[in-house]
Design a protein around this motif. Structure first.
Motif, PDB file in Angstrom:
ATOM      1  N   UNK A  20     102.779   5.421  67.036  1.00 20.76           N
ATOM      2  CA  UNK A  20     102.361   6.701  67.613  1.00 20.76           C
ATOM      3  C   UNK A  20     103.596   7.527  67.969  1.00 20.76           C
ATOM      4  N   UNK A  21     104.598   6.910  68.586  1.00 19.99           N
ATOM      5  CA  UNK A  21     105.824   7.632  68.956  1.00 19.99           C
ATOM      6  C   UNK A  21     106.520   8.186  67.718  1.00 19.99           C
ATOM      7  N   UNK A  22     106.504   7.446  66.617  1.00 19.76           N
ATOM      8  CA  UNK A  22     107.115   7.936  65.373  1.00 19.76           C
ATOM      9  C   UNK A  22     106.378   9.166  64.855  1.00 19.76           C
ATOM     10  N   UNK A  23     105.056   9.152  64.931  1.00 20.63           N
ATOM     11  CA  UNK A  23     104.278  10.328  64.520  1.00 20.63           C
ATOM     12  C   UNK A  23     104.609  11.538  65.394  1.00 20.63           C
ATOM     13  N   UNK A  24     104.721  11.317  66.695  1.00 21.68           N
ATOM     14  CA  UNK A  24     105.050  12.413  67.611  1.00 21.68           C
ATOM     15  C   UNK A  24     106.441  12.955  67.289  1.00 21.68           C
ATOM     16  N   UNK A 163      95.476   6.867  61.964  1.00 15.58           N
ATOM     17  CA  UNK A 163      94.404   7.486  61.195  1.00 15.58           C
ATOM     18  C   UNK A 163      94.114   8.899  61.649  1.00 15.58           C
ATOM     19  N   UNK A 164      93.410   9.665  60.805  1.00 10.88           N
ATOM     20  CA  UNK A 164      93.131  11.069  61.114  1.00 10.88           C
ATOM     21  C   UNK A 164      92.351  11.257  62.412  1.00 10.88           C
ATOM     22  N   UNK A 165      91.507  10.294  62.779  1.00  6.99           N
ATOM     23  CA  UNK A 165      90.752  10.417  64.025  1.00  6.99           C
ATOM     24  C   UNK A 165      91.662  10.354  65.243  1.00  6.99           C
ATOM     25  N   UNK A 166      92.837   9.755  65.080  1.00 10.70           N
ATOM     26  CA  UNK A 166      93.814   9.726  66.166  1.00 10.70           C
ATOM     27  C   UNK A 166      94.849  10.828  66.054  1.00 10.70           C
ATOM     28  N   UNK A 167      95.145  11.233  64.814  1.00 10.56           N
ATOM     29  CA  UNK A 167      96.175  12.246  64.597  1.00 10.56           C
ATOM     30  C   UNK A 167      95.778  13.638  65.059  1.00 10.56           C
ATOM     31  N   UNK A 169      93.734  15.029  67.408  1.00 13.16           N
ATOM     32  CA  UNK A 169      93.882  15.403  68.822  1.00 13.16           C
ATOM     33  C   UNK A 169      95.315  15.211  69.336  1.00 13.16           C
ATOM     34  N   UNK A 170      96.002  14.199  68.814  1.00 17.06           N
ATOM     35  CA  UNK A 170      97.393  13.975  69.228  1.00 17.06           C
ATOM     36  C   UNK A 170      98.260  15.148  68.792  1.00 17.06           C
ATOM     37  N   UNK A 171      98.119  15.584  67.550  1.00 19.21           N
ATOM     38  CA  UNK A 171      98.916  16.697  67.049  1.00 19.21           C
ATOM     39  C   UNK A 171      98.617  17.993  67.789  1.00 19.21           C
ATOM     40  N   UNK A 172      97.376  18.193  68.177  1.00 16.88           N
ATOM     41  CA  UNK A 172      97.039  19.388  68.954  1.00 16.88           C
ATOM     42  C   UNK A 172      97.827  19.402  70.258  1.00 16.88           C
ATOM     43  N   UNK A 173      97.882  18.258  70.918  1.00 12.01           N
ATOM     44  CA  UNK A 173      98.628  18.144  72.171  1.00 12.01           C
ATOM     45  C   UNK A 173     100.127  18.270  71.940  1.00 12.01           C
ATOM     46  N   UNK A 177     102.758  21.047  73.411  1.00 14.08           N
ATOM     47  CA  UNK A 177     103.986  20.625  74.083  1.00 14.08           C
ATOM     48  C   UNK A 177     105.197  21.267  73.412  1.00 14.08           C
ATOM     49  N   UNK A 178     105.217  21.236  72.085  1.00 11.24           N
ATOM     50  CA  UNK A 178     106.307  21.822  71.313  1.00 11.24           C
ATOM     51  C   UNK A 178     106.450  23.306  71.631  1.00 11.24           C
TER      52      UNK A 178
END
Length: 188
Positions: A20-24, A163-167, A169-173, A177-178
């Motif tokens: 998850x941290x790598x994706x962020x 997976x896309x179901x996790x990506x 909402x995470x990417x929106x946040x 933040x960005x």
């Protein structure tokens, strides 16, 4: 663009939190931020547990925190709180190490009940370290991390991916933040 430190406190070499941290980190880099990555588990355990500030790895890690404009703090949830590995690192930070920084907390875990660890365990520590802005945190359920497709894409070399179901909402946040971090840099 501002610099962001992505640090995660999983004791495992291959971990859902690391994925998850790598994706962020990748998403923030795509947005143009300078991104440094720090896996707390890679710090020398003896030096970390004894707060050996003379150790070069500890000094380098503290310097990464100091130079960052913003910090992403990621951890698995253990015993209704963030990991002991992360706790050991947060304990060696100076009292106001996060002063002037925006912080994004991200936790991973196996049950939705762990969501509360964001606001009741991690957020108070980040605030006490002087974080200027602690963004809405995000909890990623372990079921969102899937075996990789074998080609290494998006898996940080671990063979796993988010997976896309996790990506989504995470990417929106992460995008919010960005934008916040970029906005602070342009006005500061």
């Amino acid at each position: 663009m501002p610099s962001v430190l992505t640090l995660w406190g999983s004791p495992s070499r291959v971990s859902r939190t690391g994925i998850v941290a790598a994706h962020v980190a990748d998403r923030l880099a795509e947005a143009g931020h300078r991104v440094d990555r720090l896996a707390v588990r890679d710090l020398p355990p003896q030096a970390l547990l004894h707060a050996d500030f003379a150790d070069p790895a500890i000094r380098d890690a503290l310097a990464l925190v100091d130079k960052a404009d913003a910090v992403v703090v990621a951890s698995p949830v253990y015993k209704a709180a963030y990991s002991g590995v992360l706790k050991a690192f947060l304990d060696v930070l100076p009292q106001f190490a996060l002063r002037g920084k925006a912080v994004l907390p991200v936790l991973t875990g196996g049950t939705p009940a762990h969501v509360l660890a964001l606001d009741y365990a991690l957020r108070p520590v980040l605030t006490s370290l002087g974080a200027t802005h602690v963004s809405q945190g995000w909890f990623v359920h372990e079921s969102y991390v899937h075996p990789g497709d074998g080609n290494g894409e998006g898996d940080g070399g671990t063979g796993h991916r988010l997976g896309p179901e996790g990506l989504a909402p995470l990417y929106e946040l992460v995008d919010a933040f960005s934008a916040h971090v970029a906005g602070r840099a342009s006005t500061g």
